[in-house]
Design an enzyme around this catalytic site. Sequence first.
Site, PDB file in Angstrom:
ATOM      1  CE1 TYR A 103      -3.515   2.683   0.547  1.00 39.16           C
ATOM      2  CE2 TYR A 103      -2.279   3.321   2.483  1.00 39.16           C
ATOM      3  CZ  TYR A 103      -3.403   3.723   1.426  1.00 39.16           C
ATOM      4  OH  TYR A 103      -4.170   4.611   1.717  1.00 39.16           O
ATOM      5  CG  ASN A 132      -4.975   6.171  11.252  1.00 38.37           C
ATOM      6  OD1 ASN A 132      -5.327   5.524  10.665  1.00 38.37           O
ATOM      7  ND2 ASN A 132      -3.820   6.566  11.892  1.00 38.37           N
TER       8      ASN A 132
END
Length: 375
Positions: A103, A132
């Site tokens: 990723y 996040n």
Amino acid sequence: MKILVTGAKGFIGRNLIEELKNRKYTDIYEFDIDTDIKLLDQYCFNCDFVFHLAGVNRPKDQDEFMKGNFGFTSILLDTLKKHHNKCPIMISSSIQAELDNPYGLSKKAGEELIFKYGLEENVKVFVYRFPNVYGKWCRPNYNSAIATFCNNIANDLPITVNNRETIMHLVYIDDVFNELINALEGKGNKIGNYYKVPTEDETTLGHIVDLIYSFKNSREERSIPNMSNHLEKCLYSTYLSYLPTDKFSYPLKMNIDNRGSFTEIIRTIDRGQFSVNISHPGITKGNHWHHTKNEKFLVVSGHCLIKFRKVGTSDIITYDVSGDKLEVVDIPVGYTHSITNIGDTDSVTFMWCNECFDPNNPDTIFLEVEPHDSK
């Protein structure tokens, strides 16, 4: 201004588009995985700014990381070049671009492609490495721990916490779309080669879980989180967005007697408590005073007399208040006071107190304002 948003149906895309519309940006091209690819050609010909939010983060095959995060970026840039469109472009990357995993490598490749494109084509590029991101409309049980925890705790489902000490770097969705619109308007927060959401919180996974459980318990405790804390305030808003649709309301404990009722609504750590008092016609309540505790009364329905007498004096002060003209009456310390319903219907009074009631230290001393007042 014509704005192209890729990943339009995703978490960030959906929130960004709604706020763009709220700010009167009306020409928005929404592109997502199920959009006809032929439309991309039209959008890239016309657009004045690109928010490139499309990406892959939970593929069935790890090869899809590079295909989704690098491959589609390449298609997008080639289409812009084909039409000689040198509009600014923003790309959503991740702090994982610094990590050696599929990723992260795919995100890093996308960044390098954008930087190269900007230099070769003399185009303004905005590369954001998001940590996040949390907030409303994020899909639970997918790739967001906070969305999963909020959803599962709100719906009485189990959660799994592998390590409470895991450090979380968080940005709230409102701060994200505000920063992205700042970039659109030439006011982006650039640090080095990258752009960054100015407000970021750092905490542990365990602390997040504890906060969310405290939100769930707050209904029983009638408590409100610390709204002066950015993380706590935003996390509470996020939690509420995951409530089941049949659980938006909750009952309160009404303390009922022959005079009416008294019900606590909200208790806070540092802002006191908020209650509602209902009195039947002819009823007097109060006849006490406080050393430190102070209150504010607001009669929202009915007709009442609020009376005061300074302790050690005989002069009586009277305020005639009703729901016909809303006014707040302060209840100073050192004054014994009472409130009497002089109307023909029940009176409803909102009452704020600067501290929550403590039965071990009530700071409430009985003293009649007038000898004929009832207790």
